[in-house]
Design a protein around this motif. Structure first.
Motif, PDB file in Angstrom:
ATOM      1  N   VAL A  46       9.345  40.454 -58.107  1.00  0.00           N
ATOM      2  CA  VAL A  46       9.570  39.004 -58.087  1.00  0.00           C
ATOM      3  C   VAL A  46       8.286  38.303 -58.485  1.00  0.00           C
ATOM      4  CG1 VAL A  46      10.259  37.019 -56.678  1.00  0.00           C
ATOM      5  CG2 VAL A  46      11.241  39.285 -56.204  1.00  0.00           C
ATOM      6  N   ALA A  47       8.416  37.225 -59.248  1.00  0.00           N
ATOM      7  CA  ALA A  47       7.263  36.405 -59.626  1.00  0.00           C
ATOM      8  C   ALA A  47       7.681  34.939 -59.601  1.00  0.00           C
ATOM      9  CB  ALA A  47       6.750  36.794 -61.009  1.00  0.00           C
ATOM     10  N   LEU A  48       6.695  34.060 -59.474  1.00  0.00           N
ATOM     11  CA  LEU A  48       6.963  32.624 -59.479  1.00  0.00           C
ATOM     12  C   LEU A  48       6.064  31.944 -60.501  1.00  0.00           C
ATOM     13  CD1 LEU A  48       7.696  30.308 -56.504  1.00  0.00           C
ATOM     14  CD2 LEU A  48       6.009  29.593 -58.195  1.00  0.00           C
ATOM     15  N   ILE A  49       6.689  31.130 -61.352  1.00  0.00           N
ATOM     16  CA  ILE A  49       5.983  30.320 -62.348  1.00  0.00           C
ATOM     17  C   ILE A  49       6.195  28.858 -61.982  1.00  0.00           C
ATOM     18  CG2 ILE A  49       5.888  29.655 -64.782  1.00  0.00           C
ATOM     19  CD1 ILE A  49       6.936  32.467 -65.473  1.00  0.00           C
ATOM     20  N   HIS A  50       5.128  28.069 -62.024  1.00  0.00           N
ATOM     21  CA  HIS A  50       5.269  26.646 -61.707  1.00  0.00           C
ATOM     22  C   HIS A  50       4.440  25.817 -62.671  1.00  0.00           C
ATOM     23  CE1 HIS A  50       1.241  26.237 -59.751  1.00  0.00           C
ATOM     24  NE2 HIS A  50       1.424  27.532 -59.535  1.00  0.00           N
ATOM     25  N   GLY A  51       4.794  24.568 -62.786  1.00  0.00           N
ATOM     26  CA  GLY A  51       4.007  23.661 -63.607  1.00  0.00           C
ATOM     27  C   GLY A  51       2.715  23.294 -62.907  1.00  0.00           C
ATOM     28  N   ALA A  52       1.614  23.306 -63.651  1.00  0.00           N
ATOM     29  CA  ALA A  52       0.332  22.948 -63.049  1.00  0.00           C
ATOM     30  C   ALA A  52       0.343  21.513 -62.528  1.00  0.00           C
ATOM     31  CB  ALA A  52      -0.795  23.139 -64.065  1.00  0.00           C
TER      32      ALA A  52
END
Length: 279
Positions: A218-224
């Motif tokens: 599992v990984a999480l990508i978010h907007g800076a």
């Protein structure tokens, strides 16, 4: 003499459109790409019919990308009131994956879709890679979701009356023109009950209860610059489940792929260890 095709018509001409039965409803699923490539299921957000993921499917051209309309959106049947909980969406996703006979698909969810993907990952014993993109972290005792229910209702009312890309730009000023045109074409097909009940779930259903239980790939990508996953949230996410990698995409808010597609694809491929298709 006919006019030029709409953005939606162009997208549908490039996709496989299927209607499938899952979890008691008829669901529309669009599939993009080479059927011989590995499978990826993209779970969209609260007001994003499947067509809105076309640009992302094109960028992830090393996958066969399957995108369902969530219940109450576009070609998927409406559910009765009270049946737009995270558990309902989770069971829809499980049923769709089973109906499509997908084995170990990569599952990517954005916003609401990230919450759904997390719930599916916790409940499923499938050995799949899961990528969560800017999930709403609102919930009991937490800050409210940044876009209010009233704002969603206003957008839906404008769409029913016949909205325009210029009106859409008020809410999403950084979006490319093509995506503004597409949203103007498809937004009216989001059922208001579905949207408002789902928004209430953002306030009442706890994402962190799922986050604490996530294991595996599992990984999480978010907007800076996301107002949804803020720096203090990143700290809490890391402290509560340190094995899950997190990556910020620069020059992106909540709508990460729409705001910075190359940055999102680079972050995605960093997790999935495959070459980037976007320069």
């Amino acid at each position: 003499m006919t006019g030029a095709p709409t953005v939606r018509e162009e997208i549908l001409s490039e996709s496989l459109v299927r209607m499938i039965d899952a979890n008691g409803l008829r669901h529309r699923v669009l599939t993009f790409g080479d059927a011989q490539a590995p499978d990826l299921v993209f779970v969209p957000g609260i007001t994003s019919p499947a067509e809105t993921a076309h640009f992302l499917a094109t960028a992830l051209g090393d996958y066969t990308v399957h995108v369902p309309d969530l219940r109450g959106r576009a070609g998927t049947e409406r559910a009765e009131a009270g049946r737009y909980t995270l558990a309902d969406y989770r069971d829809d996703l499980a049923g769709i994956i089973d109906a499509l006979e997908l084995t170990r698909p990569t599952v990517v969810g954005h916003s609401l879709g990230a919450r759904i993907a997390a719930a599916w990952a916790v409940a499923s014993d499938a050995d799949s890679r899961v990528v969560l993109v800017d999930p709403p972290l609102s919930g009991p005792g937490r800050d409210r979701y940044p876009m209010s229910a009233e704002s969603f209702a206003r957008q839906l009312a404008q769409a029913r009356e016949g909205t325009t890309p210029e009106a859409i730009r008020e809410f999403f000023p950084a979006w490319p023109e093509r995506e503004l045109r597409l949203r103007a074409e498809v937004l009216a097909e989001c059922d208001e009950t579905a949207v408002l009940e789902t928004h209430r779930g953002f306030e009442e259903e706890d994402f962190f209860e799922l986050w604490d239980r996530l294991t595996g790939d599992v990984a999480l990508i978010h907007g800076a610059n996301s107002p949804v996953v803020r720096p203090e949230h990143v700290t809490e996410l890391r402290e509560r489940n340190p094995h899950i990698p997190l990556r910020a995409v620069p020059d992106a808010g909540h709508m990460v792929p729409w705001d910075n597609l190359p940055g999102f694809v680079a972050a995605f491929h960093e997790f999935t260890h495959t070459p980037s298709t976007v320069i």
